[in-house]
Motif scaffolding. Structure first.
Motif: not given
Length: 88
Positions: A77-78, A80-82, A85
């Motif tokens: 998840v981290d 993917y979020a990075d 962004e």
């Protein structure tokens, strides 16, 4: 309902059970109640094949997830979020 569709009502089931069972030995038969599909009759070979093909994993929650899998999930998840962004 007609036997050509492989669908019968619950009333048909009580009146024509022998014919419906004979058809279900050849292919799955749907039993409806109040115009809604409620049951499917199928031969044992088809049932066993479906059971072998089914995914027997149990559903869980984040609280019941093993720690290693939770850590892997959080990392994904981290990541993917990075990446989301940086693509903005």
């Amino acid at each position: 309902m007609t036997s050509s569709t492989g669908s019968y009502t619950t009333s048909d089931l009580s009146r024509k059970s022998g014919d419906i069972i004979a058809e279900a030995l050849r292919h799955p038969v749907t039993i409806t109640q109040r115009n809604k599909p409620r049951l499917v009759l199928l031969n044992i070979e088809d049932y066993e094949r479906l059971m072998r093909q089914s995914d027997m994993r149990a559903a869980g929650t984040l609280e019941t997830m093993p720690d290693a899998l939770l850590a892997e999930f959080e990392s994904a998840v981290d990541a993917y979020a990075d990446s989301a962004e940086t693509s903005r």
